[in-house]
Design a protein around this motif. Structure first.
Motif, PDB file in Angstrom:
ATOM      1  N   SER A1143      29.571   6.364  28.442  1.00  0.00           N
ATOM      2  CA  SER A1143      29.158   6.065  27.121  1.00  0.00           C
ATOM      3  C   SER A1143      29.954   6.687  26.098  1.00  0.00           C
ATOM      4  CB  SER A1143      27.585   6.424  26.805  1.00  0.00           C
ATOM      5  OG  SER A1143      27.252   5.973  25.582  1.00  0.00           O
ATOM      6  N   ILE A1144      30.393   6.096  25.176  1.00  0.00           N
ATOM      7  CA  ILE A1144      31.311   6.515  24.190  1.00  0.00           C
ATOM      8  C   ILE A1144      31.137   5.852  22.829  1.00  0.00           C
ATOM      9  CG2 ILE A1144      33.163   4.943  24.787  1.00  0.00           C
ATOM     10  CD1 ILE A1144      35.382   7.298  24.344  1.00  0.00           C
ATOM     11  N   ASP A1145      31.415   6.312  21.801  1.00  0.00           N
ATOM     12  CA  ASP A1145      31.286   5.989  20.489  1.00  0.00           C
ATOM     13  C   ASP A1145      32.399   5.464  19.888  1.00  0.00           C
ATOM     14  OD1 ASP A1145      28.503   6.563  20.223  1.00  0.00           O
ATOM     15  OD2 ASP A1145      29.119   8.599  19.193  1.00  0.00           O
ATOM     16  N   SER A1146      33.572   5.707  20.590  1.00  0.00           N
ATOM     17  CA  SER A1146      34.969   5.285  20.219  1.00  0.00           C
ATOM     18  C   SER A1146      35.455   3.983  20.701  1.00  0.00           C
ATOM     19  CB  SER A1146      36.011   6.324  20.748  1.00  0.00           C
ATOM     20  OG  SER A1146      37.494   5.872  20.498  1.00  0.00           O
ATOM     21  N   TYR A1147      36.509   3.283  20.162  1.00  0.00           N
ATOM     22  CA  TYR A1147      36.713   1.942  20.505  1.00  0.00           C
ATOM     23  C   TYR A1147      37.737   1.977  21.925  1.00  0.00           C
ATOM     24  CZ  TYR A1147      35.167   1.258  15.598  1.00  0.00           C
ATOM     25  OH  TYR A1147      34.402   1.474  14.635  1.00  0.00           O
ATOM     26  N   TRP A1148      38.048   2.993  22.474  1.00  0.00           N
ATOM     27  CA  TRP A1148      39.086   3.159  23.680  1.00  0.00           C
ATOM     28  C   TRP A1148      38.294   4.450  24.474  1.00  0.00           C
ATOM     29  CZ3 TRP A1148      41.862   7.467  24.319  1.00  0.00           C
ATOM     30  CH2 TRP A1148      42.096   8.389  23.638  1.00  0.00           C
ATOM     31  N   THR A1149      38.821   4.385  25.565  1.00  0.00           N
ATOM     32  CA  THR A1149      38.685   5.578  26.502  1.00  0.00           C
ATOM     33  C   THR A1149      39.322   5.401  27.986  1.00  0.00           C
ATOM     34  OG1 THR A1149      36.634   6.589  27.922  1.00  0.00           O
ATOM     35  CG2 THR A1149      36.780   4.025  27.869  1.00  0.00           C
ATOM     36  N   GLU A1150      39.229   6.572  28.715  1.00  0.00           N
ATOM     37  CA  GLU A1150      40.056   6.605  29.812  1.00  0.00           C
ATOM     38  C   GLU A1150      39.125   6.781  30.903  1.00  0.00           C
ATOM     39  OE1 GLU A1150      44.073   9.045  31.973  1.00  0.00           O
ATOM     40  OE2 GLU A1150      43.519   9.667  30.237  1.00  0.00           O
ATOM     41  N   ILE A1151      39.271   6.136  32.179  1.00  0.00           N
ATOM     42  CA  ILE A1151      38.628   6.147  33.339  1.00  0.00           C
ATOM     43  C   ILE A1151      39.277   6.739  34.163  1.00  0.00           C
ATOM     44  CG2 ILE A1151      37.177   4.890  34.944  1.00  0.00           C
ATOM     45  CD1 ILE A1151      36.998   2.527  32.945  1.00  0.00           C
ATOM     46  N   THR A1152      38.799   8.041  34.860  1.00  0.00           N
ATOM     47  CA  THR A1152      39.449   8.726  35.743  1.00  0.00           C
ATOM     48  C   THR A1152      38.736   8.857  36.968  1.00  0.00           C
ATOM     49  OG1 THR A1152      38.290  10.728  34.941  1.00  0.00           O
ATOM     50  CG2 THR A1152      40.261  10.343  34.033  1.00  0.00           C
ATOM     51  N   GLU A1153      39.522   9.446  38.041  1.00  0.00           N
ATOM     52  CA  GLU A1153      38.646   9.680  39.189  1.00  0.00           C
ATOM     53  C   GLU A1153      38.638   8.275  39.968  1.00  0.00           C
ATOM     54  OE1 GLU A1153      35.157  12.097  39.322  1.00  0.00           O
ATOM     55  OE2 GLU A1153      36.051  13.536  38.236  1.00  0.00           O
ATOM     56  N   LEU A1154      39.610   7.564  39.776  1.00  0.00           N
ATOM     57  CA  LEU A1154      39.722   6.397  40.559  1.00  0.00           C
ATOM     58  C   LEU A1154      40.465   6.420  41.900  1.00  0.00           C
ATOM     59  CD1 LEU A1154      40.657   4.015  37.708  1.00  0.00           C
ATOM     60  CD2 LEU A1154      38.250   4.397  38.479  1.00  0.00           C
ATOM     61  N   ASN A1155      40.052   5.505  42.940  1.00  0.00           N
ATOM     62  CA  ASN A1155      40.710   5.526  44.053  1.00  0.00           C
ATOM     63  C   ASN A1155      42.102   4.923  43.806  1.00  0.00           C
ATOM     64  OD1 ASN A1155      38.451   6.913  45.263  1.00  0.00           O
ATOM     65  ND2 ASN A1155      37.428   5.076  45.761  1.00  0.00           N
TER      66      ASN A1155
END
Length: 1155
Positions: A1143-1155
């Protein structure tokens, strides 16, 4: 012409006297009826008196002819069935059935008295009181026939005339009056002067020679045109000749030349020929008219000249044989069918003309030793003449030898003549040869003796221009020889006569007498007669002397005769032009001495004799006289001076068709004079009419209205001699209209009619109608009709009306008047404004023309059960109260003025209504229906039969009705959102309605039905609904309102049945309502629903970068979430892993720990 018929009839007074002379008490009994009447009439006439059977009314003449009449009378009052009547006249009678009789074979001009009486047989002594009668004089139909200068006067019914009837004919020309008795009414006058007007009057005389009736005719004799017109054309010259028409003594002629109908030249001439120069290529016409001294002309004789020249005869030759001439000629070249005109003349005789078709002709019985001119011309088409060819010749003369005494005849000649006579041998003699005026005579018998001269030469009579001679044959030479010579040797006589003025003239004859003419009057002549035998040998002359007499004047004419004078004229004697002379006029009457007549002398051809005695016959003589006392024979005529004319002729009174005349007797007349008076009256329109009377006054009837008349009265003595006229003029008046009748009178107008005046059919006229009242001026209108309508009168006002006849240029008759009184005008258009159970309102239109007249209106009303009630008002409407419910009334309204004058009543009928329903209530109202309730009238009983009539009305749908027997009803099918007026009336069994109990209500607006949420988004929602029923004709829209707990109510409007609500907050619950609304703010109840907006998703999710174990993403934040706290939930997974979220309040994000 038929004269007016005088008729007399039995008057009413005479009838009464005839009835009173009989026994009025005698009745025709039943037994009398049985004896004197047929069974069919017995019962019908049983109660009638004998005098009741008297013909009713006067005897009338339905037809009057000169020899027959038709009589009519009326049936006795109360008489039925057939009745016979006896018609009596003179010594004759005729029995007829019915009430009409025709009497024939009567005498024209006679007066008859007819009586009509019922035929009783021998049963009644009352004939004298049962007869009616009438007198009539039959007319005479007299024909005047004019042919040229002859007038025939004849009665049309001459075969029916009585031998005892006497007639007198008078005729007048230029003031000259003559009279003659004409027995049998059939006479002819000849030798009337041409071109003169003559007045003929026939009088029928009574036994004492007084005129009874008369008939007149004015005739104008024709002027005879020239005769035997001849035309001759020659190289541009046209010569025309003619002969004087018979019956004219002196006349001139008007000759006119026309070219193509245009007058080129005209001239007057007294000769019998003239010539014109014409253009040979133009068409001409010549007209010849006889012209008298007074300027009157005859009808023209028209003749067209022949184009070109008519060729004359050729090779004219003559052969003379003593007293005869043989004429020969040849036919001209270039013509086929022609005739010839042969003329010859000498100084002794006038020109003689002969027409012939041959090429030769012989002329006989010419004069000895006379120069003749012979002319022959060609005639084409019996009209066009050539130029004549002429030849002069002289007839031969007989040989004259010395006469031998009868005793010297030798015996040998006598013996030889006797032998020749016995052997009946003819003595051959050679014909006369005339050569160069030398006469040769050869007689085979060698007889050289001349004929004996005539003996006993006598001048038997001598006139002014002629003398008659006679002589005898010689008898002294042996009778036998002379008779032989007379038988075998035809002879003639040569007459020579000589005067100093005219020289010597000769004539010949085969008789022993002759008449010498064309002598000079009052001249001495020497005359000699020689015997001429067939060889032309003359004897010695026998001579004598005579003196021609003075010629008497010819045709003494009475120009005019008055009471004391007479004008006469005469034709001067022929041949007296060179002899000075005058005329001696002598005149006398029976009372004067014929041996001492009165005489006057004049050089003129006319004179006036004065100081004669009135009504006296005179003898007049005129003779020619010369110097030293020589007089001719007298030419005489008779005159009768007229009686003195009437004096003081006065027209005391004149009407439209009659005039009364009076005059006085001449002062010189005694009481014993038998006279009558002839009245003549004349107008340009109707001509001249006459009547006669024995009185000194008369009335002229049958005149034409508005016409000027000239009237004259002449005194007529018993011999029919008339005096000079006493004349006057008068003008008949215009006749006034008759019997002015008031056809109808209203308040402001009046219709009138009248009988048009008699005798105005041929006179253009109109009628002037004048009318006035005491308060108004005289008004006038004009019309050609016999009726009119007078308008714009004042009501309740007396008027005087007059009608008169008027013609052009202002002539007016007397006025015929009448009076009228205009009525009080009644109110108009009485109207029942309203009727209730106890009152009625009425109105009317006030009458026209009453603005200046104080007035009011009286209203009367009543029913069968009540008395008449009345109210008065000045208004033009009122309300009548205190009436009974459900009752018929009669209402009248009339205008009334001061002093009690009232108009006619204007009426109407009303019926008061039943009592109206009570407590009318509108209990519930919907968009299309309403419930009504009311209570029964409190005054009604239980047995009243009634129903209720419900009427409801709106402006849009009009009025509708329904009925019910209950005291409540529901009205359906109403228009939504509309104001209604509703009324309920009580209706009885006869249909009588009460006044209405009324109320108003307004139907509501219907709400939309079944609001449906079609879709909902974070910021909008789509909804729809079903439109309300009945709103198709009503303009309307829909109002949508919506709100949340945190916001105010928002509204939108639409005409559609669906809408889209926007600008909602995401994730917010809303309440929505929809209602119907119309113009000016009307709204229905609301229909509502609830919605909840959704949360909006981010937009445009974008993968910014991807690595082996991470990924960067961005998005656009959703619209409308600025005021709403929110965050973004990012979820991610693979097939082999579980879902992970951040969950984030911003209009962008980075998803990590991906395979």
């Amino acid at each position: 012409m038929r004269e007016p018929v005088e008729r007399e009839s039995v008057t009413a007074e005479e009838e009464e006297r005839a009835k009173e002379s009989a026994d009025p008490g005698v009745k025709k009994t039943k037994n009398d009826s049985a004896r004197g009447a047929s069974p069919a009439e017995e019962g019908t006439n049983e109660a009638l008196t004998w005098s009741d059977l008297r013909p009713a009314g006067p005897v009338r003449f339905s037809s009057v002819r000169s020899d027959s009449v038709v009589l009519n009378w009326e049936a006795p009052a109360g008489l039925t069935g057939n009745q016979k009547f006896m018609v009596k006249w003179e010594q004759k009678q005729k029995l007829v059935s019915g009430f009409c009789a025709e009497i024939q074979e009567l005498t024209p001009g006679e007066e008859y008295e007819f009586t009509v009486e019922p035929e009783y047989g021998n049963q009644s002594p009352y004939h004298t009181t049962s007869a009616i009668g009438a007198k009539i004089r039959l007319p005479l139909v007299i024909n005047f026939k004019l042919e040229n200068t002859s007038m025939c006067v004849q009665c049309e019914d001459s075969e029916h005339l009585s031998r005892h009837q006497k007639f007198k004919l008078s005729w007048r020309k230029k003031g000259e009056l003559d009279c003659v008795d004409i027995p049998g009414l059939n006479t002819e006058f000849q030798n009337l002067e041409p071109g003169e007007e003559h007045e003929f009057t026939v009088y029928m005389l009574s036994d004492d020679d007084k005129p009874i009736m008369s008939a007149s005719r004015n005739v104008l004799t024709e002027i005879p045109p020239p005769v035997d017109v001849k035309l001759c054309s020659d190289d541009g010259t046209v010569s025309v000749s003619w002969k004087k028409p018979a019956g004219l003594n002196a006349a001139s002629y008007l000759v006119s030349l026309y070219s193509n109908t245009m007058l080129m030249k005209s001239l007057y001439t007294q000769s019998l020929n003239c010539s014109f120069q014409v253009h040979p290529d133009k068409k001409h016409m010549i007209s010849i008219e006889t012209v008298l001294k007074n300027g009157k002309k005859s009808k023209p004789v028209e003749i067209t000249p022949y184009k070109g020249r008519v060729p004359a005869p050729e090779n004219l030759s003559v052969e003379v044989k003593l007293t005869s001439v043989s004429v020969k000629w040849s036919k001209p070249a270039g013509v086929d069918q022609v005739s010839y005109l042969l003329s010859y003349r000498s100084k002794r005789e006038e020109e003689q003309t002969i027409s012939t078709d041959s090429l030769h002709h012989s002329l006989h019985d010419l004069w000895f030793c006379t120069e003749y001119e012979i002319r022959v011309c060609t005639v084409l088409n019996n009209l066009h003449h050539s130029k004549p060819v002429k030849k002069n010749t002289r007839t031969g003369a007989p040989v004259q030898e010395k006469s031998t005494d009868s005793d010297s005849v030798n015996q040998e000649d006598l013996q030889r003549r006797e032998i020749i006579g016995k052997k009946r041998k003819k003595i051959k003699c050679k014909q006369l040869h005339v050569t160069d005026g030398t006469q040769h005579h050869q007689n085979q018998s060698k007889l050289k003796k001349s004929p004996p001269m005539p003996q006993n030469l006598t001048v038997s009579s001598v006139s002014a221009t002629s003398a008659k001679l006679s002589w005898s044959l010689p008898v002294e030479v042996g009778r036998y020889l002379w008779s032989y010579l007379v038988k075998k040797d035809p002879y003639s006589f040569l007459i020579s006569y000589h005067s100093e003025k005219s020289g010597t003239n000769q004539s010949s004859t085969g008789d022993k007498s002759t008449e010498i003419t064309s002598l000079t009057p009052y001249t001495e002549y020497t005359v000699s007669v020689c015997t001429v035998n067939r060889h032309g040998v003359q004897s010695s002359p026998a001579s004598s002397r005579f003196h021609t007499v003075l010629p008497a004047p010819e045709k003494v004419t009475v120009v005019s005769v008055s009471a004391t004078s007479a004008k006469i004229s005469w034709i001067p004697p022929h041949g007296m032009d060179q002899i000075p002379h005058s005329f001696l006029i002598s005149y006398w009457s029976k009372e004067s001495k014929p041996d001492k007549p009165e005489s006057i002398s004049t050089d003129s051809y006319s004179t006036e004799i004065t100081e004669l005695k009135p009504d006296t016959p005179y003898t007049l003589t005129v003779c020619t006289q010369v110097k030293y006392g020589g007089r001719s024979q007298e030419t005489s005529t008779n005159i009768h001076t007229t009686p003195p004319m009437p004096e003081n002729l006065t027209v005391p009174s004149v009407s439209a068709t009659s005039a009364k005349l009076t005059w006085s007797l001449p002062y010189s007349w005694g009481e014993n004079n038998q006279y009558s008076f002839l009245i003549s009256y004349h107008s340009e329109e109707s001509g001249t009419n006459q009547s006669s009377t024995g009185d000194k006054s008369t009335e002229i009837t049958g005149l034409t209205p508005y016409t000027e008349y000239t009237v004259s009265v002449r005194t007529v003595n018993r011999h029919g001699v008339q005096s000079s006229p006493a004349s006057s003029r008068f003008h008949t008046v215009l006749p006034a209209p008759e019997e002015v009748t008031v056809v109808s009178v209203s308040a402001t107008s009046a219709k009138i009619s009248w009988i048009p005046p008699h005798g105005m059919d041929q006179i253009p006229h109109s009628f002037l109608i004048s009318y006035w009242s005491k308060e108004s001026k005289i008004e006038s209108i004009s019309t050609d009709s016999c009726r009119t309508e007078i308008t714009d009168l004042k009501p309740d006002t007396p008027y005087t009306l007059t009608v008169c006849t008027e013609v052009k240029h202002g002539g007016r008759s007397q006025e015929t008047s009448t009076n009228i009184h205009t009525t009080v005008p009644a109110p108009e258009m009485l109207t029942v404004v309203s009727v209730s159970s106890t009152s009625a309102k009425i109105s009317w239109i006030p009458p026209h023309g009453m603005d200046q007249i104080p007035h009011s209106f009286l209203i009367s009303y009543w029913s069968k059960e009540s008395k008449i009630e009345s109210i008065s008002t000045d208004s033009s409407s009122t309300e009548i109260t205190e009436l009974k419910p459900d009752t018929p009334y009669t209402l009248t309204v009339c205008t009334e003025v001061k002093h009690g004058g009232r108009s006619q009543e204007t009426s109407t009928n009303i019926h008061t209504t039943p009592t109206m329903p009570e407590n009318l209530t509108v209990s519930s109202v919907s968009a299309t229906s309403a419930k009504l309730t009311w209570s029964l009238p409190s005054s009604w009983g239980e047995n009243n039969q009634y129903s209720f009539l419900i009427s409801y009305h709106s402006e849009e749908s009009g009025t509708n009705q329904s009925s019910t027997g209950d005291n409540s009803t529901e009205i359906t099918g109403l228009t939504p959102y509309t104001e209604y007026t509703v009324s309920v009336r009580t209706v009885k069994k006869h249909g009588v309605q009460s006044s209405p109990a009324s109320s108003r209500f307004h139907t509501v607006l219907p709400a939309p039905e079944k609001v449906t949420v079609v879709s909902v988004s974070p910021t909008s929602a789509k909804i729809s609904w079903i439109p309300p029923h009945g709103m198709d004709q009503i303009p309307h829209s829909f109002l949508i309102s919506y709100w949340s707990k945190e916001s105010k109510i928002e509204s939108i409007s639409t005409d559609s049945c669906r809408t889209d609500i926007t600008d909602l907050k995401p994730d917010t619950p809303y309440t929505l309502t929809v209602c119907t609304e119309v113009k000016h703010g009307g709204r229905s109840q609301e229909t509502s629903t609830n919605i909840h907006t959704t949360v909006p998703a981010p937009e445009m999710l974008t993968v910014v970068s991807v690595s082996s174990t991470s990924a960067k993403i961005s998005w656009i934040p959703p619209h409308g979430m600025d005021q709403i706290p929110h965050s973004f939930l990012i979820s991610y997974w693979s097939k082999e892993s579980k879902i992970e979220s951040i969950s984030i309040d911003s209009y962008w994000t980075e998803i990590t720990e991906l395979n």
